[in-house]
Motif scaffolding. Structure first.
Motif, PDB file in Angstrom:
ATOM      1  N   SER A 136       0.872  -1.170   0.000  1.00 17.23           N
ATOM      2  CA  SER A 136       0.000   0.000   0.000  1.00 17.23           C
ATOM      3  C   SER A 136       0.907   1.217   0.000  1.00 17.23           C
ATOM      4  O   SER A 136       2.086   1.134   0.397  1.00 17.23           O
ATOM      5  N   ALA A 137       0.390   2.332  -0.449  1.00 16.97           N
ATOM      6  CA  ALA A 137       1.185   3.563  -0.417  1.00 16.97           C
ATOM      7  C   ALA A 137       1.535   3.928   1.027  1.00 16.97           C
ATOM      8  O   ALA A 137       2.622   4.458   1.304  1.00 16.97           O
ATOM      9  N   GLU A 138       0.609   3.634   1.932  1.00 14.00           N
ATOM     10  CA  GLU A 138       0.857   3.919   3.347  1.00 14.00           C
ATOM     11  C   GLU A 138       2.019   3.066   3.873  1.00 14.00           C
ATOM     12  O   GLU A 138       2.832   3.525   4.673  1.00 14.00           O
ATOM     13  N   LYS A 139       2.059   1.803   3.430  1.00 17.36           N
ATOM     14  CA  LYS A 139       3.153   0.925   3.837  1.00 17.36           C
ATOM     15  C   LYS A 139       4.483   1.455   3.309  1.00 17.36           C
ATOM     16  O   LYS A 139       5.491   1.471   4.038  1.00 17.36           O
ATOM     17  N   ALA A 140       4.507   1.913   2.061  1.00 15.33           N
ATOM     18  CA  ALA A 140       5.729   2.484   1.485  1.00 15.33           C
ATOM     19  C   ALA A 140       6.166   3.716   2.284  1.00 15.33           C
ATOM     20  O   ALA A 140       7.353   3.902   2.575  1.00 15.33           O
ATOM     21  N   GLN A 141       5.194   4.532   2.649  1.00 18.96           N
ATOM     22  CA  GLN A 141       5.496   5.735   3.423  1.00 18.96           C
ATOM     23  C   GLN A 141       6.053   5.381   4.795  1.00 18.96           C
ATOM     24  O   GLN A 141       6.970   6.040   5.311  1.00 18.96           O
ATOM     25  N   GLN A 142       5.507   4.327   5.390  1.00 15.80           N
ATOM     26  CA  GLN A 142       5.966   3.906   6.711  1.00 15.80           C
ATOM     27  C   GLN A 142       7.406   3.408   6.659  1.00 15.80           C
ATOM     28  O   GLN A 142       8.189   3.619   7.596  1.00 15.80           O
ATOM     29  N   ILE A 143       7.775   2.744   5.543  1.00 17.03           N
ATOM     30  CA  ILE A 143       9.153   2.257   5.380  1.00 17.03           C
ATOM     31  C   ILE A 143      10.128   3.432   5.407  1.00 17.03           C
ATOM     32  O   ILE A 143      11.163   3.397   6.070  1.00 17.03           O
ATOM     33  N   ILE A 144       9.773   4.487   4.687  1.00 18.93           N
ATOM     34  CA  ILE A 144      10.635   5.675   4.638  1.00 18.93           C
ATOM     35  C   ILE A 144      10.719   6.326   6.020  1.00 18.93           C
ATOM     36  O   ILE A 144      11.804   6.720   6.475  1.00 18.93           O
ATOM     37  N   LYS A 145       9.601   6.409   6.706  1.00 10.89           N
ATOM     38  CA  LYS A 145       9.574   7.038   8.008  1.00 10.89           C
ATOM     39  C   LYS A 145      10.360   6.238   9.042  1.00 10.89           C
ATOM     40  O   LYS A 145      11.176   6.792   9.790  1.00 10.89           O
ATOM     41  N   ASN A 146      10.120   4.921   9.072  1.00 18.06           N
ATOM     42  CA  ASN A 146      10.801   4.077  10.060  1.00 18.06           C
ATOM     43  C   ASN A 146      12.310   4.019   9.840  1.00 18.06           C
ATOM     44  O   ASN A 146      13.078   3.879  10.788  1.00 18.06           O
ATOM     45  N   GLY A 147      12.723   4.118   8.577  1.00 13.74           N
ATOM     46  CA  GLY A 147      14.149   4.068   8.279  1.00 13.74           C
ATOM     47  C   GLY A 147      14.848   5.399   8.431  1.00 13.74           C
ATOM     48  O   GLY A 147      16.069   5.479   8.238  1.00 13.74           O
ATOM     49  N   ASP A 148      14.080   6.441   8.729  1.00 16.12           N
ATOM     50  CA  ASP A 148      14.655   7.766   8.919  1.00 16.12           C
ATOM     51  C   ASP A 148      15.365   8.254   7.647  1.00 16.12           C
ATOM     52  O   ASP A 148      16.426   8.864   7.697  1.00 16.12           O
ATOM     53  N   TYR A 149      14.733   7.937   6.503  1.00 15.07           N
ATOM     54  CA  TYR A 149      15.293   8.391   5.228  1.00 15.07           C
ATOM     55  C   TYR A 149      14.581   9.677   4.817  1.00 15.07           C
ATOM     56  O   TYR A 149      13.356   9.750   4.849  1.00 15.07           O
ATOM     57  N   LYS A 150      15.345  10.649   4.418  1.00 13.42           N
ATOM     58  CA  LYS A 150      14.748  11.890   3.953  1.00 13.42           C
ATOM     59  C   LYS A 150      15.624  12.486   2.858  1.00 13.42           C
ATOM     60  O   LYS A 150      16.848  12.533   2.989  1.00 13.42           O
ATOM     61  N   SER A 151      14.984  12.926   1.815  1.00 14.70           N
ATOM     62  CA  SER A 151      15.733  13.467   0.683  1.00 14.70           C
ATOM     63  C   SER A 151      16.465  14.735   1.067  1.00 14.70           C
ATOM     64  O   SER A 151      15.947  15.575   1.806  1.00 14.70           O
ATOM     65  N   ASP A 152      17.683  14.879   0.536  1.00  8.03           N
ATOM     66  CA  ASP A 152      18.421  16.126   0.718  1.00  8.03           C
ATOM     67  C   ASP A 152      17.743  17.238  -0.083  1.00  8.03           C
ATOM     68  O   ASP A 152      17.026  16.978  -1.055  1.00  8.03           O
ATOM     69  N   THR A 153      17.990  18.451   0.325  1.00 10.08           N
ATOM     70  CA  THR A 153      17.447  19.604  -0.392  1.00 10.08           C
ATOM     71  C   THR A 153      18.272  19.866  -1.638  1.00 10.08           C
ATOM     72  O   THR A 153      19.502  19.898  -1.592  1.00 10.08           O
ATOM     73  N   ALA A 154      17.593  20.011  -2.752  1.00  2.00           N
ATOM     74  CA  ALA A 154      18.289  20.278  -4.008  1.00  2.00           C
ATOM     75  C   ALA A 154      18.951  21.647  -3.948  1.00  2.00           C
ATOM     76  O   ALA A 154      18.318  22.641  -3.601  1.00  2.00           O
ATOM     77  N   LYS A 155      20.232  21.677  -4.271  1.00  2.00           N
ATOM     78  CA  LYS A 155      20.956  22.937  -4.248  1.00  2.00           C
ATOM     79  C   LYS A 155      22.176  22.827  -5.144  1.00  2.00           C
ATOM     80  O   LYS A 155      23.012  21.946  -4.975  1.00  2.00           O
ATOM     81  N   ALA A 156      22.246  23.726  -6.118  1.00  4.37           N
ATOM     82  CA  ALA A 156      23.399  23.748  -7.010  1.00  4.37           C
ATOM     83  C   ALA A 156      24.617  24.270  -6.262  1.00  4.37           C
ATOM     84  O   ALA A 156      24.512  25.144  -5.411  1.00  4.37           O
ATOM     85  N   SER A 157      25.770  23.716  -6.575  1.00  2.31           N
ATOM     86  CA  SER A 157      27.002  24.135  -5.916  1.00  2.31           C
ATOM     87  C   SER A 157      28.116  24.281  -6.943  1.00  2.31           C
ATOM     88  O   SER A 157      28.265  23.435  -7.827  1.00  2.31           O
ATOM     89  N   LYS A 158      28.896  25.342  -6.817  1.00  2.00           N
ATOM     90  CA  LYS A 158      30.025  25.547  -7.721  1.00  2.00           C
ATOM     91  C   LYS A 158      31.107  24.492  -7.498  1.00  2.00           C
ATOM     92  O   LYS A 158      31.926  24.246  -8.371  1.00  2.00           O
ATOM     93  N   LYS A 159      31.094  23.852  -6.330  1.00  2.00           N
ATOM     94  CA  LYS A 159      32.099  22.844  -6.025  1.00  2.00           C
ATOM     95  C   LYS A 159      31.739  21.478  -6.601  1.00  2.00           C
ATOM     96  O   LYS A 159      32.566  20.569  -6.592  1.00  2.00           O
ATOM     97  N   SER A 160      30.513  21.321  -7.064  1.00  2.00           N
ATOM     98  CA  SER A 160      30.088  20.026  -7.592  1.00  2.00           C
ATOM     99  C   SER A 160      30.901  19.676  -8.835  1.00  2.00           C
ATOM    100  O   SER A 160      31.114  20.521  -9.705  1.00  2.00           O
ATOM    101  N   PRO A 161      31.319  18.412  -8.964  1.00  2.00           N
ATOM    102  CA  PRO A 161      32.121  18.024 -10.128  1.00  2.00           C
ATOM    103  C   PRO A 161      31.242  17.752 -11.349  1.00  2.00           C
ATOM    104  O   PRO A 161      30.044  17.470 -11.226  1.00  2.00           O
ATOM    105  N   ASN A 162      31.811  17.836 -12.519  1.00  2.00           N
ATOM    106  CA  ASN A 162      31.162  17.285 -13.698  1.00  2.00           C
ATOM    107  C   ASN A 162      31.089  15.773 -13.520  1.00  2.00           C
ATOM    108  O   ASN A 162      31.999  15.159 -12.942  1.00  2.00           O
ATOM    109  N   VAL A 163      30.016  15.189 -13.991  1.00  2.00           N
ATOM    110  CA  VAL A 163      29.800  13.751 -13.803  1.00  2.00           C
ATOM    111  C   VAL A 163      29.675  13.085 -15.167  1.00  2.00           C
ATOM    112  O   VAL A 163      28.837  13.477 -15.988  1.00  2.00           O
ATOM    113  N   ILE A 164      30.508  12.081 -15.400  1.00  2.46           N
ATOM    114  CA  ILE A 164      30.471  11.308 -16.642  1.00  2.46           C
ATOM    115  C   ILE A 164      30.276   9.844 -16.270  1.00  2.46           C
ATOM    116  O   ILE A 164      31.019   9.296 -15.448  1.00  2.46           O
ATOM    117  N   ALA A 165      29.246   9.230 -16.836  1.00  2.41           N
ATOM    118  CA  ALA A 165      28.998   7.800 -16.612  1.00  2.41           C
ATOM    119  C   ALA A 165      29.042   7.098 -17.966  1.00  2.41           C
ATOM    120  O   ALA A 165      28.352   7.502 -18.905  1.00  2.41           O
TER     121      ALA A 165
END
Length: 698
Positions: free
Chosen positions: A269-298
């Motif tokens: 259930s969506a509620e179950k998915a939400q509970q997994i994120i909450k119980n694991g203490d996972y939270k997305s970082d805030t998006a923020k551009a940085s001049k120190k960020s490297p170019n990324v090539i994969a």
């Protein structure tokens, strides 16, 4: 029924028979297997059918009027056996040595197909010839796929026929003993159909309607009841080629269809998915551009692998000396991918999204079937951090539906073979494919043509090393000294890997001289499809007898992350593709969504999750479906992936991406503190080494 020698027909029947027998003598080498042994039973069977064809053509068959209708109806029940045998010839299988229940089911599938065609045509001769010809075509296609990529046909392959035809030009087509035998059997069946089905038996309309209903009724019985259990059969994904041998082509393919549909995970259930994120203490970082960020090539390098991991392989020179030499500012190790021999897009899917093929049905291709709307990916995550996002693939853009999928994954621009062909200087090619070196020049062009201050992410899917490996105009530079034997395709392949290693060295050398921080990931998508005898020599046993641990060796490829600035060196013993983009983000010091943090945590317990099985933190191997794979963390992964891919109405916001869209309310993740993006797992399979700080690699 009586037979009469026909002199007129013998005038052409005897030369035809003589030609067939002479052809078999000339094709004797076709019946010699990879180990140099004559496949005697196939050879004898071909001679027998050649003679039977001659006899059938020579004699007139006189069927009494009373028998004619019975003979025609008998064909309806005997012909399915012939069709079953024809398709199993291509499976290199004795149809009467498979499981009894499977014999019955294979026969019934062909019987209902006969009934359907007979109901539509009302002609027994047409029915017998049509169904047996179809069995021949399907069998030939099955053998071709198995030969080209080393894995058998699965239901999802039906959606990528165009792609298969597109890349098939790189392979050579050879006449095989199986093809010769199947041609002779089909020819004999067609002659019998013409001889025996001389009377046109007309069925009433309601009879034909009843016959036509047999097909959907049997399909309903197969898919809606425990019919397989009643027949003593069970479905498994383990070693599909062997399962085709045990169950027959048609029945095992039908079994796969039964499990191809998307199913909700248990307790989803969506509620179950939400509970997994909450119980694991996972939270997305805030998006923020940085001049120190490297170019990324994969770079996902086509068929880049080290066959030395499979067994004791020795060559007259190292085929990847540069990759092996990288130590400073380098993270490298062994990557486990979900496919072997082919199926590039599924490795790509796992890497770019963090999702796993292990939660999907066998034989599916998400790029073809599931990515139909904007989907969070490595590209979209970096885009949220101010990066421009470009994809490069020096082949046709329609391949694996990339031209439609890439924009949905967040790529700003896609450079395909058409862009390379527009260049003033024709692109460099090795064999028929644009070289890695040329592909990397495009990366450098994008780097040098950027706007000031622009941070770029480039995902490059190369093409140089694509199979097959039997080009007469390409001279190998790497030669195998052990195991003993002649392995022309393997030597050509290893020589291409040496070319890739050199091209990668040139790319690294270029960026080692640039001041702007840049991080480069390079990994292979799968191992090559080579002669079976070569792999069996390396492994010292038949591929049919491999354990789960030995099988996993066929899914190993190298990966390397290098930076032109100081990063902590690591040797990672094992990691699967679904974790790789999270590792790249963490190594580059970039922001991570909650989902990627969940993956890094899951990695601590299960460093490898692929379509073959699972390897846990203790190095224990489990096949798909083993009891050891019943784990709450794995269930949580399945739930989150389902929410991400298949539940768009209830998809958690701010979990798979860095920032919540303004028009969307955030998910209720609780008030607990977020997990820092730079506190990823220290892998149980990771050995960290100290080194001097350097700005560039050698």
């Amino acid at each position: 029924m009586s037979f009469r020698f026909n002199k007129k027909r013998s005038l052409y029947a005897l030369p035809i028979t003589a030609a067939l027998l002479a052809g078999l003598l000339l094709l004797g080498n076709v019946f010699v297997n990879e180990n140099g042994n004559l496949r005697r039973m196939h050879y004898i069977a071909c001679f027998i059918f050649a003679v039977l064809i001659g006899l059938a053509l020579t004699f007139d068959w006189n069927i009494g009027e009373k028998l004619q209708k019975h003979v025609v109806h008998s064909c309806l029940f005997l012909s399915p056996l012939a069709a079953f045998c024809i398709i199993e010839i291509f499976n290199d299988n004795n149809p009467f040595e498979i499981k009894p229940g499977a014999i019955v089911l294979n026969y019934l599938w062909f019987l209902v197909l006969h009934l359907l065609v007979y109901a539509l045509s009302n002609r027994m001769r047409v029915t017998v010839i049509t169904v047996n010809a179809l069995a021949f075509i399907l069998g030939a296609a099955y053998q071709a796929v198995l030969t080209f990529r080393g894995t058998p046909v699965l239901p999802g392959d039906l959606l990528v026929l165009g792609i298969a035809m597109d890349v098939a030009g790189g392979y050579s087509y050879k006449v095989t003993d199986l093809l010769v035998l199947a041609v002779l059997v089909l020819a004999f069946v067609i002659i019998l159909a013409i001889k025996l089905c001389q009377v046109k038996v007309r069925e009433k309309l309601w009879h034909r309607a009843a016959l036509a209903l047999a097909a959907p009724l049997f399909a309903l019985l197969f898919y809606a009841t425990p019919l397989m259990d009643w027949m003593g059969l069970s479905f498994t994904l383990w070693q599909p080629a062997k399962q085709y041998q045990r169950n027959g082509v048609v029945t095992y393919f039908a079994m796969n269809l039964k499990y191809i549909s998307i199913k909700e995970p248990e307790e989803y259930s969506a509620e179950k998915a939400q509970q997994i994120i909450k119980n694991g203490d996972y939270k997305s970082d805030t998006a923020k551009a940085s001049k120190k960020s490297p170019n990324v090539i994969a770079i996902m390098n086509e068929t880049f692998s080290d066959l030395g991991v499979v067994g004791d392989l020795q060559t007259d020179q190292d085929y990847m000396p540069f990759v092996r030499s990288l130590k400073e500012n380098t993270v490298k190790g062994t990557l486990y991918v979900p496919v072997k021999g082919a199926g590039t897009c599924n490795t790509e899917f796992e890497f770019i999204t963090g999702n796993s093929m292990s939660h999907l049905s066998p034989g599916v291709y998400p790029y073809q079937q599931y990515i139909e709307e904007p989907t969070d990916s490595l590209a979209s995550i970096l885009k949220e951090q101010g990066y421009t996002t470009s994809a490069i693939h020096p082949y046709y853009p329609e391949g694996w539906n990339r031209e439609n999928v890439y924009p949905l994954l967040g790529f700003d621009r896609f450079y395909s073979i058409y862009d390379f062909e527009k260049q003033e200087t024709p692109p460099e090619k090795i064999r028929d494919y644009i070289s890695d070196r040329e592909s990397y020049r495009k990366i450098i062009d994008l780097y040098e043509s950027r706007m000031p201050g622009e941070k770029m992410f480039v995902f490059n899917v190369t093409m140089q090393n694509h199979g097959g490996y039997n080009y007469s105009d390409y001279e190998p530079t790497v030669h195998i000294t052990k195991p003993e034997g002649t392995y022309d395709d393997a030597e050509q392949y290893l020589s291409l890997i040496k070319e890739s290693d050199t091209a990668f060295q040139e790319l690294v050398n270029y960026f080692s001289q640039q001041e702007e921080p840049t991080i480069i990931l390079m990994f292979g998508d799968h191992q090559p499809k080579l002669q079976t005898k070569f792999f069996e020599k390396l492994m010292g046993k038949s591929l049919d007898d491999l354990t789960i641990e030995e099988t996993q060796k066929l899914y190993e490829v190298p990966f390397v992350i290098w930076a032109n600035y100081d990063i902590e060196e690591q040797e990672i013993a094992r990691i699967s593709t679904n974790y790789l983009s999270s590792l790249l983000l963490k190594t580059a010091g970039l922001k991570l969504p909650a989902y990627n943090k969940f993956l890094l945590n899951l990695y601590k317990e299960f460093p490898v999750i692929d379509s073959t099985g699972i390897i846990d933190k203790n190095g224990q191997y489990y096949a798909v479906g083993d009891p050891g794979t019943d784990n709450p963390l794995l269930d949580e992964y399945s739930i989150l992936q389902y929410n991400n891919l298949f539940d768009p109405k209830n998809k958690l916001k701010g979990v798979f991406a860095l920032k919540v869209k303004k028009e969307d309310p955030p998910a209720d993740l609780g008030s607990s503190s977020s997990q820092s993006s730079d506190t990823g797992p220290t892998s149980p399979d990771t050995q960290q080494t100290s080194s001097e700080n350097t700005a560039a690699a050698a």
